[in-house]
Enzyme design. Structure first.
Site, mmCIF file in Angstrom:
data_model
loop_
_atom_site.group_PDB
_atom_site.id
_atom_site.type_symbol
_atom_site.label_atom_id
_atom_site.label_comp_id
_atom_site.label_asym_id
_atom_site.label_seq_id
_atom_site.Cartn_x
_atom_site.Cartn_y
_atom_site.Cartn_z
ATOM 1 N N HIS A 95 78.321 41.042 1.063
ATOM 2 C CA HIS A 95 78.966 41.794 2.157
ATOM 3 C C HIS A 95 77.896 42.505 2.966
ATOM 4 C CE1 HIS A 95 78.208 44.833 -0.906
ATOM 5 N NE2 HIS A 95 78.299 45.749 0.053
ATOM 6 N N ASP A 97 77.777 46.477 4.798
ATOM 7 C CA ASP A 97 78.533 47.711 4.555
ATOM 8 C C ASP A 97 79.441 48.061 5.732
ATOM 9 O OD1 ASP A 97 77.326 48.049 2.082
ATOM 10 O OD2 ASP A 97 75.672 49.241 2.903
ATOM 11 N N HIS A 256 74.370 41.674 1.328
ATOM 12 C CA HIS A 256 73.809 42.014 0.022
ATOM 13 C C HIS A 256 74.899 41.969 -1.027
ATOM 14 C CE1 HIS A 256 75.071 45.891 1.792
ATOM 15 N NE2 HIS A 256 75.320 46.286 0.553
ATOM 16 N N ARG A 271 73.484 56.385 -2.183
ATOM 17 C CA ARG A 271 73.351 55.675 -0.907
ATOM 18 C C ARG A 271 73.558 56.615 0.273
ATOM 19 N NH1 ARG A 271 77.498 50.917 0.562
ATOM 20 N NH2 ARG A 271 78.413 52.367 2.047
HETATM 21 C C1 SIN Z 1 76.126 48.568 -1.879
HETATM 22 O O1 SIN Z 1 76.776 47.568 -1.667
HETATM 23 O O2 SIN Z 1 75.897 49.383 -0.998
HETATM 24 C C2 SIN Z 1 75.565 48.830 -3.251
HETATM 25 C C3 SIN Z 1 74.546 47.841 -3.646
HETATM 26 C C4 SIN Z 1 74.002 48.102 -5.012
HETATM 27 O O3 SIN Z 1 74.520 48.957 -5.738
HETATM 28 O O4 SIN Z 1 73.032 47.439 -5.394
#
Ligand code: SIN
Length: 280
Positions: A95, A97, A256, A271
């Protein structure tokens, strides 16, 4: 700045992100970000305030509408999967974000507070390269298309337990579900990255519902093709976390996915997400 794969990603050494960056260092980091579209730092030791101070050099912050941030810093989103949680976890599945915003993020800065001794890597895919590899005919078709994005399938109140399985909502994170997740926004299927002029494929399996003017059923085969095309190994890199590692990805031109292969171990990340421009 040391490239991590042939496609995208670079590790940056010799920077301490707990310190205020001078303009020269900042502009070198920005250049590395634009060129490599995901950059990584090792062995950092930063407070939430220092995390925010680094992010603020790149733009204003987003507060996630469905996943709760730290009580004292709502802009810092803890992404946690407890050792006894067997759900696949937040961020699992390819995806970008929060593309259900009118102005989806420029990028996210993810900091490892606790990482499993093995597993829990994050994979990234280069959506400029995915676009470049399409045929001229398909590029022409996609250039004229708009896609509808929504958080409904992930955070919608009507979702059943099966749809929610990707999230560790009850155990590890504080996730809210609501009808407001059904709101839809339109984005071009192909967008341009202002700093480089490169074009990027901008659809993702989590939030892109269908093409504008097409039904979901009509859109599905072409979207499936694009989602699968975009994650070919040649377009990806894989980052192995350690405590203190940081990844900062360009959310406009990457996908990602966090790999959920560490049952029995705890993983905690923080994050910070930076608002981007309206895609064009
Ligand atoms: C995310 O999708 O922002 C998290 C990615 C992760 O935890 O590696």
């Amino acid at each position: 700045v040391e490239p991590l794969s042939g496609s995208l990603g670079a590790e940056i050494y010799g920077v301490d992100l707990s310190q205020t960056l001078d303009n020269q260092t900042f502009s070198e980091i920005r250049q590395a970000f634009d060129e490599n579209i995901v950059i990584f730092f090792r062995d950092q030791n930063i407070t939430p305030e220092q995390h925010l101070a680094f992010g603020a050099r790149f733009g204003a912050f987003d507060v996630h509408p469905f996943a709760a941030g730290l009580p004292e810093h709502p802009e810092v989103l803890p992404i946690v999967r407890e050792a006894d949680d067997t759900a696949r976890g937040f961020g699992n599945g390819w995806h970008s974000d929060v593309t259900f915003y009118e102005r989806p993020p420029l990028g996210s800065v993810l900091y490892a507070i606790e990482s499993p001794s093995r597993g829990g890597d994050t994979m990234f895919a280069n959506m400029c390269q995915a676009y470049d590899a399409l045929s001229d005919g398909l590029k022409q078709t996609l250039d004229g298309l708009t896609a509808i994005h929504s958080a409904g399938d992930t955070y919608g109140a009507k979702n059943n337990a099966t749809l929610r399985r990707g999230h560790s909502a009850n155990k590890s994170m504080n996730i809210r579900y609501g009808d407001d997740a059904e709101a839809e926004v339109e984005h071009p299927v192909i967008r341009t990255i202002p700093e480089t002029g490169r074009k990027a494929l901008f659809v993702n399996r989590t939030y892109t519902k269908h093409f504008k003017g097409w039904t979901r059923a009509e859109s599905r085969p072409l979207l499936e093709y694009l989602w699968n095309h975009a994650i070919q190994p040649e377009f990806t890199c894989r980052f192995r976390w350690r405590k203190g590692s940081i990844a900062f990805w360009d959310n406009r031109c990457t996908l990602h996915s966090a790999i959920a292969d560490y049952n029995g171990q705890r993983r905690e990340m923080h994050r910070v997400t930076i608002i981007g421009e309206r895609p064009y």
